[in-house]
Write a protein that holds these residues in place. Structure first.
Motif, PDB file in Angstrom:
ATOM      1  N   SER A 135     -63.579  19.225 -34.455  1.00 25.28           N
ATOM      2  CA  SER A 135     -63.681  20.677 -34.563  1.00 25.28           C
ATOM      3  C   SER A 135     -64.689  21.260 -33.587  1.00 25.28           C
ATOM      4  N   ALA A 255     -68.960  20.859 -39.549  1.00 25.42           N
ATOM      5  CA  ALA A 255     -67.808  21.268 -38.737  1.00 25.42           C
ATOM      6  C   ALA A 255     -68.040  22.615 -38.097  1.00 25.42           C
ATOM      7  N   ARG A 257     -65.937  26.131 -37.536  1.00 24.12           N
ATOM      8  CA  ARG A 257     -64.833  26.788 -38.220  1.00 24.12           C
ATOM      9  C   ARG A 257     -64.571  28.174 -37.624  1.00 24.12           C
TER      10      ARG A 257
END
Length: 259
Positions: A135, A255, A257
């Motif tokens: 990601s 992560a 996002r």
């Protein structure tokens, strides 16, 4: 009187510290036997509270000493009795209790030390977090205003007017414990505040003092703000690339996002 009424009468007597007199009529036993039973319940409850708080707040215990910490634990137990059977959660309100205590006014940093101890305890109980490294490619593809970085559940930050990270580190075992204690004393004498970053390395919590810019950045991420706003909050003294490297190495980052 039914069983529920008897249990409630016992709890009211324990919290009131009334030497068991209010239990008369609530249970069948009277006299010395009743008093011995009540004293055993009270002693066990106070001892359980002390053990739970000592496990949760070792820095506070080290700063106060065992006898004073025991007295604090029992006073807190009576003022803020556990609302659940799980004593692991007992102590959430201890920092506010310490701040309201006139007897502890000469240790104004103690409440924030209790807060940091609490964050450390929650860190070690937090769910595991693994970084979704794929990601991170979004960092080069998505406008920072439309992107957030998510930290793992174990990461926390405490900003204090006192050197709480130094005090926490000073009371951990190790060959350099004396040097760390001297550093904490010097920080207290200077009136230095600190931002304490908490995270987990394996099964154990770690604590580190971070600078103002890193603290503002981290708090913005914890607040769920987009990268553009986090960068504005951090200011010109923040360097993203070194922070990102540390975040991946230490396992702070879960992560990237899209918002």
């Amino acid at each position: 009187m039914n069983e529920l009424d008897r249990q409630q009468a016992l709890l009211r007597s324990l919290w009131a510290r009334d030497d068991g007199a209010s239990l008369a009529g609530a249970v069948g036993e009277q006299g010395a036997r009743l008093l011995r039973g009540w004293q055993a319940y009270q002693a066990n409850g106070g001892a359980s509270a002390e053990r739970a708080l000592a496990q949760r707040c070792p820095t506070v215990q080290a700063l106060l000493g065992e006898a004073s910490f025991a007295a604090l634990s029992r006073a807190f137990w009576h003022a803020q009795p556990p609302q659940r059977g799980d004593l692991a959660e007992f102590g959430d309100k201890l920092p506010a209790f310490i701040e309201a205590s006139e007897q502890l006014a000469d240790v104004p940093y103690l409440a924030d030390c209790a807060r940091l101890d609490g964050l450390v305890a929650r860190c070690e109980q937090a769910a595991d977090g693994v970084c979704d490294t794929a990601s991170l490619a979004l960092l080069a593809e998505v406008d920072p205003a439309a992107l957030s970085l998510v930290l793992v559940p174990a990461v926390a930050l405490l900003s204090s007017a006192w050197p709480v990270a130094s005090l926490w580190l000073a009371h951990r075992p190790g060959d350099d414990a004396a040097a760390r204690l001297d550093a904490a004393r010097a920080a207290l004498a200077e009136g230095r505040g600190e931002h304490a970053l908490v995270w987990r390395d394996g099964w154990r919590a770690r604590v580190q003092a971070v600078g103002e810019a890193d603290a503002r950045w981290t708090q913005a991420l914890l607040d769920g703000r987009p990268l553009s706003e986090a960068s504005d909050r951090a200011g010109g003294g923040f360097a993203f690339e070194p922070w990102l490297l540390q975040a991946v190495q230490h396992g702070w980052l879960a992560a990237a996002r899209r918002r």
